[in-house]
Structures are given as C-alpha cells and as structure tokens.
Design a protein around this motif. Structure first.
Motif, short mmCIF file in Angstrom:
data_model
loop_
_atom_site.label_atom_id
_atom_site.label_comp_id
_atom_site.label_asym_id
_atom_site.label_seq_id
_atom_site.Cartn_x
_atom_site.Cartn_y
_atom_site.Cartn_z
N ALA A 167 33.77 -9.40 -7.88
CA ALA A 167 32.74 -8.67 -6.93
C ALA A 167 32.02 -7.40 -7.90
CB ALA A 167 33.37 -8.06 -5.65
N ASP A 168 30.68 -7.26 -7.30
CA ASP A 168 30.25 -6.16 -7.91
C ASP A 168 30.81 -4.70 -7.94
OD1 ASP A 168 27.84 -7.12 -8.65
OD2 ASP A 168 26.77 -7.06 -6.98
N HIS A 169 30.67 -3.81 -8.70
CA HIS A 169 31.33 -2.47 -8.39
C HIS A 169 30.04 -1.65 -7.75
CE1 HIS A 169 34.42 -2.86 -11.84
NE2 HIS A 169 34.70 -3.46 -10.97
N GLY A 170 30.35 -0.37 -7.17
CA GLY A 170 29.38 0.24 -6.37
C GLY A 170 29.80 1.02 -5.30
N VAL A 171 29.07 1.74 -4.56
CA VAL A 171 29.41 2.53 -3.46
C VAL A 171 28.69 2.37 -2.45
CG1 VAL A 171 30.15 4.36 -4.81
CG2 VAL A 171 27.74 4.41 -4.08
N LEU A 172 29.04 2.71 -1.00
CA LEU A 172 28.52 2.52 0.27
C LEU A 172 28.17 4.08 0.80
CD1 LEU A 172 29.38 0.27 3.27
CD2 LEU A 172 28.89 2.78 3.40
N VAL A 173 26.98 4.44 0.94
CA VAL A 173 26.58 5.89 1.14
C VAL A 173 26.21 5.73 2.72
CG1 VAL A 173 25.16 7.70 0.65
CG2 VAL A 173 25.87 6.10 -1.14
N SER A 174 26.66 6.51 3.58
CA SER A 174 26.39 6.92 4.95
C SER A 174 26.35 8.27 5.29
CB SER A 174 27.75 6.50 5.81
OG SER A 174 27.48 6.70 7.19
N GLY A 175 24.91 8.75 5.29
CA GLY A 175 24.68 10.09 5.14
C GLY A 175 25.30 10.89 4.12
N SER A 176 26.02 11.89 4.42
CA SER A 176 26.81 12.76 3.13
C SER A 176 27.89 12.00 2.74
CB SER A 176 26.91 14.21 3.46
OG SER A 176 27.78 14.25 4.74
N ASP A 177 28.54 10.85 3.26
CA ASP A 177 29.63 10.50 2.94
C ASP A 177 29.41 9.14 1.88
OD1 ASP A 177 31.15 12.15 4.69
OD2 ASP A 177 30.69 10.85 6.22
N GLU A 178 30.30 9.31 0.83
CA GLU A 178 30.09 8.17 -0.04
C GLU A 178 31.39 7.59 -0.19
OE1 GLU A 178 27.56 8.56 -3.52
OE2 GLU A 178 29.50 8.03 -4.73
N PHE A 179 31.34 6.03 0.04
CA PHE A 179 32.43 5.30 -0.20
C PHE A 179 32.47 4.49 -1.05
CE2 PHE A 179 31.73 6.44 4.37
CZ PHE A 179 32.91 6.91 4.86
N GLU A 180 33.57 4.65 -1.94
CA GLU A 180 33.70 3.47 -3.06
C GLU A 180 33.89 2.08 -2.66
OE1 GLU A 180 36.24 2.71 -7.35
OE2 GLU A 180 36.56 4.51 -6.10
N ILE A 181 33.33 1.03 -2.86
CA ILE A 181 33.58 -0.09 -2.70
C ILE A 181 34.68 -0.74 -3.39
CG2 ILE A 181 32.67 -2.65 -2.13
CD1 ILE A 181 29.69 -1.29 -1.42
N ARG A 182 35.94 -0.98 -2.97
CA ARG A 182 37.15 -1.22 -3.58
C ARG A 182 37.10 -2.77 -4.00
NH1 ARG A 182 39.06 3.59 -5.61
NH2 ARG A 182 39.50 4.72 -3.69
N ASP A 183 36.33 -3.55 -3.00
CA ASP A 183 36.35 -5.10 -3.51
C ASP A 183 35.26 -5.40 -2.37
OD1 ASP A 183 36.91 -7.64 -4.24
OD2 ASP A 183 38.61 -7.90 -3.48
N ALA A 184 34.79 -6.58 -2.53
CA ALA A 184 34.02 -7.61 -1.35
C ALA A 184 34.30 -8.58 -1.55
CB ALA A 184 32.74 -7.02 -2.16
N VAL A 185 34.37 -9.50 -0.27
CA VAL A 185 34.77 -11.01 -0.24
C VAL A 185 33.81 -11.35 0.99
CG1 VAL A 185 37.21 -10.31 -0.98
CG2 VAL A 185 36.52 -10.32 1.57
N THR A 186 33.71 -12.68 0.91
CA THR A 186 33.00 -13.38 1.80
C THR A 186 34.09 -13.38 3.06
OG1 THR A 186 33.71 -15.64 0.85
CG2 THR A 186 31.51 -14.62 0.41
N GLY A 187 33.57 -13.75 4.04
CA GLY A 187 34.17 -13.94 5.58
C GLY A 187 33.47 -14.71 6.35
N VAL A 188 34.30 -15.40 7.46
CA VAL A 188 33.45 -16.33 8.31
C VAL A 188 34.24 -15.78 9.83
CG1 VAL A 188 33.36 -18.23 7.19
CG2 VAL A 188 35.41 -18.00 8.15
N ILE A 189 33.16 -15.90 10.56
CA ILE A 189 33.54 -15.36 12.03
C ILE A 189 33.32 -16.85 13.08
CG2 ILE A 189 32.77 -14.20 14.06
CD1 ILE A 189 31.46 -12.18 12.07
N HIS A 190 34.47 -16.95 13.68
CA HIS A 190 34.35 -17.89 14.61
C HIS A 190 35.14 -17.81 16.05
CE1 HIS A 190 33.85 -22.38 15.94
NE2 HIS A 190 35.03 -22.33 16.13
N GLU A 191 34.68 -18.00 17.15
CA GLU A 191 35.20 -17.80 18.46
C GLU A 191 35.89 -16.36 18.45
OE1 GLU A 191 37.65 -20.96 19.25
OE2 GLU A 191 36.06 -22.19 19.62
N GLY A 192 35.08 -15.30 17.95
CA GLY A 192 35.64 -13.98 18.06
C GLY A 192 36.66 -13.59 16.95
N VAL A 193 37.08 -14.16 16.18
CA VAL A 193 37.88 -14.05 15.10
C VAL A 193 37.17 -13.94 13.52
CG1 VAL A 193 39.99 -14.74 14.03
CG2 VAL A 193 39.58 -15.20 16.40
#
Length: 287
Positions: free
Chosen positions: A55-81
């Motif tokens: 996965a890439d390295h980077g951050v997620l920024v929300s307003g004045s808050d910055e969150f280091e992205i520790r990892d990123a994975v693919t996911g799937v959603i099916h029937e609410g799960v």
C-alpha cells in the motif's frame, strides 16, 4: 452505520497523489484502529487480486485533524457485511458485490459524512511505481532469455515469447525500486516442455535478460494504465510502447509513465533445489 452502495472510485491508476472524498463508512477494528471507506481515493491499497505491491504511504486530513494511514486494503460488501483484505470471499468484479478501499487509521478516525483529503507520499509512490514497472519489464526479458528452453508449444507473453513467468511464477513482491520473483521448476513445468538444464548456465541467461533490458531502457517507451471505468473493480491493463511492440498486461498497481524514467534496470538470478524441484529467484533493481 450504513455501508456504501457503490464501488470506490480510484484515481491512483492515473498517477494522482491527492484526492478529496466523502467518508461513507467507518468500521471499528479489534486493534483499536478504524477502517475508513471513502467514495473516492488516490491511495493505492494492497489489492487481493494483485497483492504483490504494498500500500501507499500517506495521510488522511479531516479539517484540522491529520490521520496517518497505517495500511490500506481492498474490501467487499455483500448483504450488509464488510469483508476486508485476506478475508475477501470473492474475486474482483463479482456481480452483486461492492468493492471498496479501506484506509486503516488510528481510531476513531474522522466522522461519517466528513469531506477529507488524501495525501500520498510521492517519493514512496514513485519508488514503488519504478519497482513495479521494472518487474514487468524483467519478466518479459526473462521470458525472452529463456525462449529457446522449450521443446513444446506453450502459452506466450505479450511479446510472443513462451510465457515462463506466467507458467512458473510462485511468488512476486514489489519493493521500492525493485522486485523479487520466485519461480518453481518442477514436474508440471517439465511436462510442458521446459528444459531445466538451461538454468545450469545462469550467467548466460542473466546476460541475455540484462542486455535486452538495457536496449529497452535506452530506447524508452510510453507507459500508461488503461481501464474500463474509474471504479476499483474495473479491469486495468499496463500498456507499454516497448521497442519491438506494444505490451498489454493485466495489472492493478501503479507505474512510471516512460521507461526513460529509469536510469538503470538489472536482474540477478539464483537457483536453489527444494522438494524435488528447482527454485529460480530473480531480483530486479532500478535507479
């Protein structure tokens, strides 16, 4: 919390390093972190179909808050799960399933509905892209270097050579500015017509592959990712206008935009006997 009803739109195939998206879902994890799903992202996750690139390295920024992205994975959603990473029960593009990118941050993370910015570490992305581009080129060069090692017709690669890489690959790992590919030469490959004795002179095979790689690197060639749609589950193809012909290889990773961006690309080969078979390791390096 309601789950997304459509695939994540991804912009990293186009080389994007930043993106703005809306938080659609947050999944608390047992380790105290949170999986954040956005409607759009430039962040490359570990892909279950092609898990070779980290996965890439980077951050997620929300307003004045910055969150280091520790990892990123693919996911799937099916029937609410929501299923994440290695728990995915289906292949990419399976009808009726929603495919998303989950950004792993320290909990609780931003709030659902927040507009956030993704900022990717460009230097690390470039190093991984160089490693992935070099990996594809090295596999093609190895196929060409071993083209005379076959006694029977077999499937061919994008350049028309016998596809040793596709037929023998056991594991592949993309690193910053390089890659490591491990091949298994066992009974099934010998039955297909491969002559293991060709690997007795590894220096000769290595020289043929490196000579071809330098020819390609010197000539240069445009590289791009072609895709059917912006969604995560859309089919993506690595296209390189290589000296000697265009190559098309299915790929979910990130890449350079021209072979000329590599100052050097070399491979080294080593063999090891294991469990009645021979293992060939190709280490690719770039700068």
């Amino acid at each position: 919390m309601a789950l997304p009803t459509s695939d994540t739109r991804v912009t990293y195939p186009d080389g994007a390093l930043t993106s703005t998206g809306t938080v659609l879902h947050i999944e608390p994890r047992a380790d105290g972190r949170a999986a954040v799903v956005l409607d759009e992202t430039a962040f490359h996750p570990v892909d279950t179909a092609w898990p070779d690139q980290p996965a890439d390295h980077g951050v997620l920024v929300s307003g004045s808050d910055e969150f280091e992205i520790r990892d990123a994975v693919t996911g799937v959603i099916h029937e609410g799960v929501l299923y994440l990473g290695r728990d995915l029960p289906v292949r990419g593009g399976t009808e009726g399933w929603i495919f998303v990118v989950a950004h792993i941050v320290d909990g609780p993370g931003p709030a659902v509905g927040d507009t956030v910015e993704i900022r990717v570490d460009g230097e690390y992305r470039r190093a991984l892209s160089a490693g992935h581009t070099a990996c594809h080129l090295a596999s093609l060069a190895l196929d060409a270097a071993l083209a005379d090692a076959w006694t029977k017709p077999v499937a061919t690669d994008a350049l028309g050579n016998p596809a040793f890489d596709a037929l023998a690959i056991a594991t592949s790992r993309i690193d910053a500015n390089g890659s490591v590919d491990v091949y298994r030469i066992g009974k099934s490959l010998r039955k297909k017509g491969f002559t293991p004795a060709t690997l007795d002179d590894l220096a000769a095979v290595e020289l043929r592959a490196n000579t071809l790689l330098e020819q390609w690197r010197s000539a240069g060639g445009a590289i791009r990712i072609e895709r059917d749609a912006p969604e995560l589950s859309a089919r993506r193809t690595w296209v390189c206008e290589l000296q000697g012909g265009r190559t098309d290889i299915p790929c979910g990773g990130t890449h350079l935009t021209d072979i000329h961006q590599l100052d050097q690309i070399t491979v080294s080969l080593a063999t090891n006997d294991i469990d009645g078979a021979r293992e060939l390791t190709m280490t690719t390096s770039t700068r």
